[in-house]
Design a protein around this motif. Structure first.
Motif, PDB file in Angstrom:
ATOM      1  N   TYR A 161       0.792  -1.312   0.324  1.00 18.39           N
ATOM      2  CA  TYR A 161      -0.214  -0.203  -0.265  1.00 18.39           C
ATOM      3  C   TYR A 161       1.306   1.639  -0.023  1.00 18.39           C
ATOM      4  CZ  TYR A 161      -2.977   3.961   1.713  1.00 18.39           C
ATOM      5  OH  TYR A 161      -3.235   4.920   1.597  1.00 18.39           O
ATOM      6  N   TYR A 162       2.002   1.411   0.996  1.00 17.52           N
ATOM      7  CA  TYR A 162       2.369   3.112   1.019  1.00 17.52           C
ATOM      8  C   TYR A 162       4.080   2.575  -0.359  1.00 17.52           C
ATOM      9  CZ  TYR A 162       0.174   3.387   5.152  1.00 17.52           C
ATOM     10  OH  TYR A 162      -0.280   3.365   6.492  1.00 17.52           O
ATOM     11  N   ASP A 163       3.832   1.259  -0.909  1.00 13.99           N
ATOM     12  CA  ASP A 163       4.805   1.701  -1.981  1.00 13.99           C
ATOM     13  C   ASP A 163       3.900   2.562  -2.864  1.00 13.99           C
ATOM     14  OD1 ASP A 163       3.251  -0.312  -4.978  1.00 13.99           O
ATOM     15  OD2 ASP A 163       3.100  -1.059  -2.466  1.00 13.99           O
ATOM     16  N   SER A 164       2.615   2.586  -3.645  1.00  9.88           N
ATOM     17  CA  SER A 164       2.138   2.970  -4.336  1.00  9.88           C
ATOM     18  C   SER A 164       1.884   4.749  -3.413  1.00  9.88           C
ATOM     19  CB  SER A 164       0.399   2.727  -4.353  1.00  9.88           C
ATOM     20  OG  SER A 164       0.788   1.405  -4.908  1.00  9.88           O
ATOM     21  N   GLN A 165       1.552   4.636  -2.085  1.00  5.98           N
ATOM     22  CA  GLN A 165       1.790   6.528  -1.637  1.00  5.98           C
ATOM     23  C   GLN A 165       3.365   6.998  -2.048  1.00  5.98           C
ATOM     24  OE1 GLN A 165      -0.553   8.268   1.258  1.00  5.98           O
ATOM     25  NE2 GLN A 165      -1.068   6.665  -1.415  1.00  5.98           N
ATOM     26  N   VAL A 166       4.445   6.408  -2.148  1.00  8.17           N
ATOM     27  CA  VAL A 166       4.897   7.293  -2.518  1.00  8.17           C
ATOM     28  C   VAL A 166       5.309   7.057  -4.314  1.00  8.17           C
ATOM     29  CG1 VAL A 166       7.837   6.326  -3.415  1.00  8.17           C
ATOM     30  CG2 VAL A 166       6.951   5.134  -0.765  1.00  8.17           C
ATOM     31  N   ALA A 167       5.148   6.082  -5.070  1.00  8.08           N
ATOM     32  CA  ALA A 167       4.584   6.584  -6.711  1.00  8.08           C
ATOM     33  C   ALA A 167       3.387   8.189  -6.695  1.00  8.08           C
ATOM     34  CB  ALA A 167       4.070   4.854  -6.715  1.00  8.08           C
ATOM     35  N   PHE A 168       2.523   7.968  -5.744  1.00  4.13           N
ATOM     36  CA  PHE A 168       1.821   9.203  -6.164  1.00  4.13           C
ATOM     37  C   PHE A 168       3.101  10.497  -5.428  1.00  4.13           C
ATOM     38  CE2 PHE A 168      -1.782   6.854  -5.902  1.00  4.13           C
ATOM     39  CZ  PHE A 168      -2.151   6.946  -7.358  1.00  4.13           C
ATOM     40  N   ILE A 169       4.054  10.165  -4.453  1.00  3.39           N
ATOM     41  CA  ILE A 169       4.617  11.237  -4.183  1.00  3.39           C
ATOM     42  C   ILE A 169       5.279  12.323  -5.011  1.00  3.39           C
ATOM     43  CG2 ILE A 169       5.814  12.118  -2.659  1.00  3.39           C
ATOM     44  CD1 ILE A 169       4.825  10.436  -1.007  1.00  3.39           C
ATOM     45  N   ILE A 170       5.974  10.591  -5.863  1.00  4.05           N
ATOM     46  CA  ILE A 170       6.939  10.856  -6.983  1.00  4.05           C
ATOM     47  C   ILE A 170       7.041  11.049  -8.549  1.00  4.05           C
ATOM     48  CG2 ILE A 170       8.417  10.238  -8.813  1.00  4.05           C
ATOM     49  CD1 ILE A 170       8.971   7.536  -6.800  1.00  4.05           C
ATOM     50  N   ALA A 171       5.388  11.304  -8.580  1.00  2.00           N
ATOM     51  CA  ALA A 171       4.579  11.733  -9.724  1.00  2.00           C
ATOM     52  C   ALA A 171       4.242  13.046  -9.403  1.00  2.00           C
ATOM     53  CB  ALA A 171       3.219  10.648 -10.249  1.00  2.00           C
ATOM     54  N   ASN A 172       3.560  13.016  -8.627  1.00  2.00           N
ATOM     55  CA  ASN A 172       2.804  15.154  -8.086  1.00  2.00           C
ATOM     56  C   ASN A 172       4.558  15.686  -8.325  1.00  2.00           C
ATOM     57  OD1 ASN A 172       0.700  13.964  -7.189  1.00  2.00           O
ATOM     58  ND2 ASN A 172       0.536  14.355  -4.953  1.00  2.00           N
ATOM     59  N   ASP A 173       5.641  15.050  -8.065  1.00  2.00           N
ATOM     60  CA  ASP A 173       6.500  16.193  -7.884  1.00  2.00           C
ATOM     61  C   ASP A 173       6.950  16.134  -9.510  1.00  2.00           C
ATOM     62  OD1 ASP A 173       7.126  16.594  -4.800  1.00  2.00           O
ATOM     63  OD2 ASP A 173       8.759  15.030  -5.257  1.00  2.00           O
ATOM     64  N   LEU A 174       6.880  15.303 -10.140  1.00  6.27           N
ATOM     65  CA  LEU A 174       7.462  15.359 -11.421  1.00  6.27           C
ATOM     66  C   LEU A 174       6.357  15.502 -12.713  1.00  6.27           C
ATOM     67  CD1 LEU A 174       8.662  11.981 -12.151  1.00  6.27           C
ATOM     68  CD2 LEU A 174       9.516  13.849 -12.157  1.00  6.27           C
ATOM     69  N   ILE A 175       4.993  16.081 -12.304  1.00  5.19           N
ATOM     70  CA  ILE A 175       3.452  16.744 -12.839  1.00  5.19           C
ATOM     71  C   ILE A 175       3.798  17.878 -12.701  1.00  5.19           C
ATOM     72  CG2 ILE A 175       1.563  16.913 -12.373  1.00  5.19           C
ATOM     73  CD1 ILE A 175       1.119  13.681 -11.904  1.00  5.19           C
ATOM     74  N   ASN A 176       3.671  18.711 -10.875  1.00  9.42           N
ATOM     75  CA  ASN A 176       4.590  19.956 -10.465  1.00  9.42           C
ATOM     76  C   ASN A 176       5.180  20.967 -12.012  1.00  9.42           C
ATOM     77  OD1 ASN A 176       3.329  22.320  -9.274  1.00  9.42           O
ATOM     78  ND2 ASN A 176       5.762  21.932  -8.526  1.00  9.42           N
ATOM     79  N   ASN A 177       6.117  19.736 -11.626  1.00 12.57           N
ATOM     80  CA  ASN A 177       7.429  20.690 -12.207  1.00 12.57           C
ATOM     81  C   ASN A 177       7.161  20.624 -14.365  1.00 12.57           C
ATOM     82  OD1 ASN A 177      10.370  21.313 -13.046  1.00 12.57           O
ATOM     83  ND2 ASN A 177      10.976  19.334 -14.091  1.00 12.57           N
ATOM     84  N   TYR A 178       6.295  19.446 -14.351  1.00 16.35           N
ATOM     85  CA  TYR A 178       5.995  19.677 -16.459  1.00 16.35           C
ATOM     86  C   TYR A 178       5.620  20.555 -15.951  1.00 16.35           C
ATOM     87  CZ  TYR A 178       3.211  18.200 -20.466  1.00 16.35           C
ATOM     88  OH  TYR A 178       2.696  18.740 -21.731  1.00 16.35           O
ATOM     89  N   ILE A 179       4.064  20.794 -15.390  1.00 21.01           N
ATOM     90  CA  ILE A 179       3.434  21.549 -15.579  1.00 21.01           C
ATOM     91  C   ILE A 179       3.872  23.353 -15.362  1.00 21.01           C
ATOM     92  CG2 ILE A 179       1.084  22.963 -14.774  1.00 21.01           C
ATOM     93  CD1 ILE A 179      -0.076  20.415 -13.615  1.00 21.01           C
ATOM     94  N   MET A 180       4.789  23.266 -14.573  1.00 19.45           N
ATOM     95  CA  MET A 180       5.754  24.768 -14.113  1.00 19.45           C
ATOM     96  C   MET A 180       6.300  25.148 -15.396  1.00 19.45           C
ATOM     97  SD  MET A 180       5.041  26.443 -11.478  1.00 19.45           S
ATOM     98  CE  MET A 180       6.573  27.720 -10.913  1.00 19.45           C
ATOM     99  N   LEU A 181       6.875  24.070 -16.164  1.00 15.98           N
ATOM    100  CA  LEU A 181       8.109  24.185 -17.277  1.00 15.98           C
ATOM    101  C   LEU A 181       7.044  24.617 -18.239  1.00 15.98           C
ATOM    102  CD1 LEU A 181      10.567  21.817 -16.245  1.00 15.98           C
ATOM    103  CD2 LEU A 181      10.634  24.051 -16.547  1.00 15.98           C
ATOM    104  N   ARG A 182       6.177  24.001 -18.454  1.00 19.84           N
ATOM    105  CA  ARG A 182       4.828  24.025 -19.520  1.00 19.84           C
ATOM    106  C   ARG A 182       4.267  25.723 -19.514  1.00 19.84           C
ATOM    107  NH1 ARG A 182       6.208  21.369 -23.824  1.00 19.84           N
ATOM    108  NH2 ARG A 182       5.221  19.584 -24.037  1.00 19.84           N
ATOM    109  N   LEU A 183       4.246  26.292 -18.170  1.00 15.57           N
ATOM    110  CA  LEU A 183       3.818  27.365 -18.445  1.00 15.57           C
ATOM    111  C   LEU A 183       4.738  28.291 -18.650  1.00 15.57           C
ATOM    112  CD1 LEU A 183       1.899  27.614 -14.850  1.00 15.57           C
ATOM    113  CD2 LEU A 183       0.656  27.817 -16.613  1.00 15.57           C
TER     114      LEU A 183
END
Length: 283
Positions: A161-183
């Motif tokens: 269960y918590y491995d999926s939580q880590v995956a979402f944390i990693i993904a959120n960091d990457l997604i935020n970076n993608y959005i910031m760079l697109r902006l």
């Protein structure tokens, strides 16, 4: 044998990532290819784990804390890019940036809902390891922990269960970076270059995370990179990409270094000593 399997999977992923351009005309096709590869990689890992298992508790913890979440997190990340780009009304101009801003707001709401008050999130970001046996070993999930609803649908043979939580944390960091760079379109090229750091698949950080954080802050404080124009988070992102490592809560770790007993610059002290010894070999 195990490391060979893990390395081969990572190399395939990294090779594919090196082809990414993130050009708006190509990004949807590119992320679809990445999602397919990442999904296949997870299935391959699952078959291997169910068939072979783990040789030790430490291997099991490493798998569910780092290896699986690293791949699953990227799968979530590329899937989110696919959704962002395919739901955008246009590809340029004010409407596109409004769409990205809305996605950023949604990401922030999701963070507040799932992580802001999470004890596990604080545990993971603070680089703790004292409860890894609970969070990252199979069979430890309790229905009384207040888990999110999807936890009861997970495969208990291939998730803590918590491995999926880590995956979402990693993904959120990457997604935020993608959005910031697109902006900020001026950083599109820079974004592509950061992805290409994955090409250095044989380059790993083998000392502690605290040692790397110490080095990052030293470079920042000495203004050794770009005449001091780079922020500490930017430098951290570069090293994270280059060495394929999640540094975690950079500022919290640095604060702990400031108040630790003994030398506050233990890694830098050791670097200086090792370099001097190396120089003296030829004397």
């Amino acid at each position: 044998m195990r490391n060979t399997i893990y390395d081969n999977i990572y190399k395939r992923i990294q090779k594919q990532e090196c082809t990414l351009t993130f050009e708006k005309s190509k990004v949807i096709e590119e992320v679809c290819q990445m999602m397919s590869l990442l999904n296949e990689s997870l299935l391959e890992l699952k078959k291997y784990v169910l068939r072979i298992g783990f040789e030790s508790p430490s291997e099991e913890i490493e798998f569910f804390k780092k290896i699986k979440p690293g791949i699953q997190g990227k799968l979530i990340y590329y899937n989110r890019i696919f959704k962002i780009e395919t739901t955008s009304p246009v590809k340029e101009g004010g409407c596109y940036y409004k769409h990205l801003t809305d996605q950023q707001t949604l990401l922030q709401k999701e963070f507040k809902q799932h992580f802001a008050n999470s004890e596990f999130y604080r545990y993971y970001r603070s680089l703790r390891e004292d409860q890894d046996d609970i969070y990252f070993r199979l069979g430890n999930i309790s229905v009384t922990w207040g888990l999110q609803n999807f936890a009861f649908d997970i495969d208990y043979q291939f998730s803590t269960y918590y491995d999926s939580q880590v995956a979402f944390i990693i993904a959120n960091d990457l997604i935020n970076n993608y959005i910031m760079l697109r902006l900020n379109p001026d950083k599109d090229i820079e974004f592509s270059k950061s992805i290409n750091y994955q090409n250095y698949h044989d380059l790993f950080w083998t000392d502690s995370k605290n040692a790397l954080i110490e080095l990052i802050y030293a470079l920042h404080a000495s203004r050794a990179l770009s005449n001091g124009r780079l922020g500490i988070s930017k430098i951290c992102n570069v090293f994270s990409e280059l060495f394929s490592i999640d540094v975690g809560d950079l500022h919290h770790a640095f604060h702990r270094m400031k108040v630790r007993a003994g030398s506050k610059t233990a890694f830098l002290d050791q670097l200086k000593e090792n370099l001097e010894q190396y120089m003296n070999k030829d004397l």
